[in-house]
Design a protein around this motif. Structure first.
Motif, PDB file in Angstrom:
ATOM      1  N   UNK A 100      33.843  25.219  37.171  1.00  0.00           N
ATOM      2  CA  UNK A 100      34.256  24.900  35.811  1.00  0.00           C
ATOM      3  C   UNK A 100      34.568  26.088  34.938  1.00  0.00           C
ATOM      4  N   UNK A 101      34.694  27.273  35.545  1.00  0.00           N
ATOM      5  CA  UNK A 101      34.936  28.490  34.773  1.00  0.00           C
ATOM      6  C   UNK A 101      36.230  29.156  35.201  1.00  0.00           C
ATOM      7  N   UNK A 102      36.833  29.892  34.283  1.00  0.00           N
ATOM      8  CA  UNK A 102      38.038  30.662  34.552  1.00  0.00           C
ATOM      9  C   UNK A 102      37.674  32.103  34.886  1.00  0.00           C
ATOM     10  N   UNK A 103      38.278  32.606  35.958  1.00  0.00           N
ATOM     11  CA  UNK A 103      38.137  34.011  36.324  1.00  0.00           C
ATOM     12  C   UNK A 103      39.528  34.596  36.527  1.00  0.00           C
ATOM     13  N   UNK A 104      39.676  35.851  36.149  1.00  0.00           N
ATOM     14  CA  UNK A 104      40.921  36.567  36.417  1.00  0.00           C
ATOM     15  C   UNK A 104      40.700  37.501  37.588  1.00  0.00           C
ATOM     16  N   UNK A 105      41.435  37.286  38.675  1.00  0.00           N
ATOM     17  CA  UNK A 105      41.237  38.043  39.899  1.00  0.00           C
ATOM     18  C   UNK A 105      42.472  38.870  40.237  1.00  0.00           C
ATOM     19  N   UNK A 106      42.237  40.053  40.763  1.00  0.00           N
ATOM     20  CA  UNK A 106      43.313  40.935  41.199  1.00  0.00           C
ATOM     21  C   UNK A 106      43.258  41.158  42.711  1.00  0.00           C
ATOM     22  N   UNK A 107      42.697  40.200  43.432  1.00  0.00           N
ATOM     23  CA  UNK A 107      42.535  40.360  44.870  1.00  0.00           C
ATOM     24  C   UNK A 107      43.892  40.447  45.563  1.00  0.00           C
ATOM     25  N   UNK A 108      43.939  41.211  46.625  1.00  0.00           N
ATOM     26  CA  UNK A 108      45.167  41.342  47.410  1.00  0.00           C
ATOM     27  C   UNK A 108      44.788  41.410  48.885  1.00  0.00           C
ATOM     28  N   UNK A 109      45.678  40.956  49.774  1.00  0.00           N
ATOM     29  CA  UNK A 109      45.368  40.982  51.207  1.00  0.00           C
ATOM     30  C   UNK A 109      45.165  42.411  51.701  1.00  0.00           C
ATOM     31  N   UNK A 149      34.581  35.960  58.438  1.00  0.00           N
ATOM     32  CA  UNK A 149      35.746  35.903  57.552  1.00  0.00           C
ATOM     33  C   UNK A 149      36.277  37.316  57.297  1.00  0.00           C
ATOM     34  N   UNK A 150      35.372  38.227  56.989  1.00  0.00           N
ATOM     35  CA  UNK A 150      35.773  39.596  56.671  1.00  0.00           C
ATOM     36  C   UNK A 150      36.410  40.269  57.880  1.00  0.00           C
ATOM     37  N   UNK A 151      35.853  40.034  59.063  1.00  0.00           N
ATOM     38  CA  UNK A 151      36.403  40.642  60.269  1.00  0.00           C
ATOM     39  C   UNK A 151      37.807  40.128  60.553  1.00  0.00           C
ATOM     40  N   UNK A 152      38.039  38.845  60.309  1.00  0.00           N
ATOM     41  CA  UNK A 152      39.374  38.273  60.512  1.00  0.00           C
ATOM     42  C   UNK A 152      40.351  38.839  59.484  1.00  0.00           C
ATOM     43  N   UNK A 153      39.914  38.895  58.229  1.00  0.00           N
ATOM     44  CA  UNK A 153      40.796  39.339  57.140  1.00  0.00           C
ATOM     45  C   UNK A 153      41.194  40.802  57.269  1.00  0.00           C
ATOM     46  N   UNK A 154      40.342  41.604  57.864  1.00  0.00           N
ATOM     47  CA  UNK A 154      40.626  43.032  57.976  1.00  0.00           C
ATOM     48  C   UNK A 154      41.104  43.441  59.371  1.00  0.00           C
ATOM     49  N   UNK A 155      41.226  42.480  60.284  1.00  0.00           N
ATOM     50  CA  UNK A 155      41.711  42.789  61.623  1.00  0.00           C
ATOM     51  C   UNK A 155      40.654  43.270  62.584  1.00  0.00           C
ATOM     52  N   UNK A 156      39.409  43.420  62.145  1.00  0.00           N
ATOM     53  CA  UNK A 156      38.365  43.901  63.059  1.00  0.00           C
ATOM     54  C   UNK A 156      38.062  42.884  64.154  1.00  0.00           C
ATOM     55  N   UNK A 157      38.329  41.617  63.878  1.00  0.00           N
ATOM     56  CA  UNK A 157      38.026  40.572  64.856  1.00  0.00           C
ATOM     57  C   UNK A 157      38.900  40.672  66.101  1.00  0.00           C
ATOM     58  N   UNK A 158      39.996  41.444  66.028  1.00  0.00           N
ATOM     59  CA  UNK A 158      40.861  41.588  67.199  1.00  0.00           C
ATOM     60  C   UNK A 158      40.244  42.509  68.252  1.00  0.00           C
ATOM     61  N   UNK A 159      39.288  43.347  67.853  1.00  0.00           N
ATOM     62  CA  UNK A 159      38.665  44.249  68.814  1.00  0.00           C
ATOM     63  C   UNK A 159      37.612  43.483  69.628  1.00  0.00           C
ATOM     64  N   UNK A 160      37.686  43.512  70.952  1.00  0.00           N
ATOM     65  CA  UNK A 160      36.746  42.723  71.762  1.00  0.00           C
ATOM     66  C   UNK A 160      35.295  43.111  71.541  1.00  0.00           C
ATOM     67  N   UNK A 199      38.983  49.360  52.371  1.00  0.00           N
ATOM     68  CA  UNK A 199      38.493  48.012  52.651  1.00  0.00           C
ATOM     69  C   UNK A 199      38.112  47.853  54.122  1.00  0.00           C
ATOM     70  N   UNK A 200      38.959  48.359  55.027  1.00  0.00           N
ATOM     71  CA  UNK A 200      38.633  48.244  56.435  1.00  0.00           C
ATOM     72  C   UNK A 200      37.454  49.152  56.793  1.00  0.00           C
ATOM     73  N   UNK A 251      39.766  41.132  48.562  1.00  0.00           N
ATOM     74  CA  UNK A 251      40.735  40.664  49.548  1.00  0.00           C
ATOM     75  C   UNK A 251      41.265  39.271  49.264  1.00  0.00           C
ATOM     76  N   UNK A 252      40.445  38.421  48.670  1.00  0.00           N
ATOM     77  CA  UNK A 252      40.851  37.035  48.473  1.00  0.00           C
ATOM     78  C   UNK A 252      40.340  36.518  47.137  1.00  0.00           C
ATOM     79  N   UNK A 253      41.190  35.761  46.462  1.00  0.00           N
ATOM     80  CA  UNK A 253      40.807  35.208  45.161  1.00  0.00           C
ATOM     81  C   UNK A 253      39.782  34.089  45.301  1.00  0.00           C
ATOM     82  N   UNK A 254      39.689  33.483  46.472  1.00  0.00           N
ATOM     83  CA  UNK A 254      38.791  32.334  46.680  1.00  0.00           C
ATOM     84  C   UNK A 254      37.422  32.741  47.202  1.00  0.00           C
ATOM     85  N   UNK A 255      37.049  33.992  47.040  1.00  0.00           N
ATOM     86  CA  UNK A 255      35.805  34.455  47.662  1.00  0.00           C
ATOM     87  C   UNK A 255      34.586  33.709  47.152  1.00  0.00           C
ATOM     88  N   UNK A 256      34.581  33.303  45.874  1.00  0.00           N
ATOM     89  CA  UNK A 256      33.420  32.566  45.348  1.00  0.00           C
ATOM     90  C   UNK A 256      33.284  31.208  46.033  1.00  0.00           C
TER      91      UNK A 256
END
Length: 383
Positions: free
Chosen positions: A178-187, A252-263, A305-306, A335-340
């Motif tokens: 129910x609240x407004x937030x201003x976010x500057x998140x970027x991929x 989530x963080x590993x996927x968003x930053x590409x770390x999840x690709x490392x076996x 970030x990475x 990284x993402x505006x929907x983090x909350x």
């Protein structure tokens, strides 16, 4: 007329807030009185532009506090009293400036209508009649002074704000609880590195991982306080619930930053999610070598970030789940505006408590959270 633009813009802003952020809308004040506005102009010795008057006749500022309505600059809308107080304070700061210096720092004819709160930064309007800039909106910064170019009038500024709200996340407007937030998140930045990259040799000169974290590390209450009602929720949830959220957040963080690709990383996270805590690695183990190489590459690419994500893999798996979930969420907020909403979902979507205050933290009894200072204050208050 620009006064009509002010009313039209506030109609759009109010309608959007009522639907999407009712708690934020509730902080907007009722209209100011004509006499009150006239008295403020007399006290400050200026003539308010018609748009400022029209805006005050719609909302006499916003109630201060964590839920307050903020412009996209994170400045709170000031009412008549706040305008007088903040403008008078700015004049005191600039009283020794000559005319030319004041033009670029703070002129006697400037009036502040939005306050950042923590510093003297804020939004202002030029109230010097007869000048082309009369009614123009600028912003004051402590270090650099006043910068114009934000809008030619408050009506235009409010219209752009309404546009931003109606664009939603594309305009930087995010809602949660129910609240407004201003976010500057970027991929995350451009990809570098590959799952096929060979592991570095054990003797390659690489940054060492900080492996000193422990599951018993205490989280200082100030870190939770940054997350407001989500912080209060984390503080009272069972440890295993928080640990489960940390596992989901780290994936989530590993996927968003590409770390999840490392076996090596993916295998460790898979095991952790199955409830198997992998052995803490040595600096020359495959997982450690992979993360150390990421740290070195992140420095080369200036990808903070990475770099933080690689560090959070260690802290997440082998550290305190309370510290981990806060650290990961803090990184994901960039990284993402929907983090909350993501964090709330990973915590199980339970009902959210109120925004915590000093009394809440003073009464908290969680052995994983260092709230000793607040507890002492609370005990003292209780006699």
């Amino acid at each position: 007329m620009t006064r009509d633009l002010v009313q039209d813009s506030w109609n759009r802003i109010d309608e959007w807030l009522r639907e999407h952020a009712p708690r934020t809308f509730a902080t907007l004040g009722p209209p100011a009185g004509h006499e009150e506005i006239a008295a403020a102009q007399e006290e400050l010795g200026v003539t308010f532009p018609p748009d400022l008057i029209a805006s005050l006749l719609r909302h006499d500022g916003a109630v201060d506090g964590a839920e307050a309505f903020l412009f996209s600059t994170h400045d709170r809308l000031l009412g008549v009293t706040g305008i007088i107080e903040d403008t008078t304070f700015m004049r005191c700061l600039a009283e020794d400036l000559d005319e030319e210096e004041a033009e670029y720092y703070w002129h006697h004819g400037y009036v502040k209508f939005g306050s950042y709160g923590v510093t003297s930064d804020g939004l202002m309007v030029d109230c010097r009649p007869g000048r082309d800039s009369f009614g123009a909106v600028g912003r004051f910064f402590d270090e650099t002074g006043t910068d114009f170019g934000h809008a030619d009038s408050l009506g235009e500024y409010l219209a752009e704000l309404a546009d931003q709200l109606e664009r939603g996340q594309d305009g930087g407007a995010v809602t949660f609880n129910g609240r407004l937030f201003w976010e500057q998140a970027s991929p995350a930045g451009p990809e570098w590195g590959s799952a096929d990259d060979p592991l570095p040799a054990p003797d390659e000169q690489l940054p060492e991982l900080d492996l000193s974290c422990s599951p018993t590390d205490l989280l200082h209450v100030s870190r939770l306080d940054e997350f407001e009602e989500l912080g209060a929720l984390i503080a009272v949830l069972p440890r295993e619930r928080v640990a489960d959220a940390a596992r989901k957040q780290l994936r989530r963080l590993a996927v968003e930053t590409g770390l999840n690709t490392y076996p090596e990383v993916r295998s460790a996270l898979d095991a952790w999610e199955r409830g198997e805590t992998p052995p803490r690695p040595q600096q020359t183990d495959p997982l450690a070598l992979r993360l150390r190489k990421v740290l070195a590459q992140a420095d080369t690419h200036r990808d903070n970030l990475r770099k933080r994500a690689a560090e959070e893999v260690v802290h997440g798996i082998w550290g305190s789940p309370y510290k981990s979930v806060c650290g990961i969420a803090g990184t994901r907020s960039r990284l993402t505006a929907d983090w909350r909403a993501d964090l709330h979902a990973d915590l199980g979507n339970p009902p959210l408590p109120s925004i915590p205050d000093e009394r809440f933290w003073g009464a908290l009894r969680n052995p994983a959270v260092d709230s000793s200072w607040w507890a002492a204050q609370y005990a003292q208050d209780q006699g």
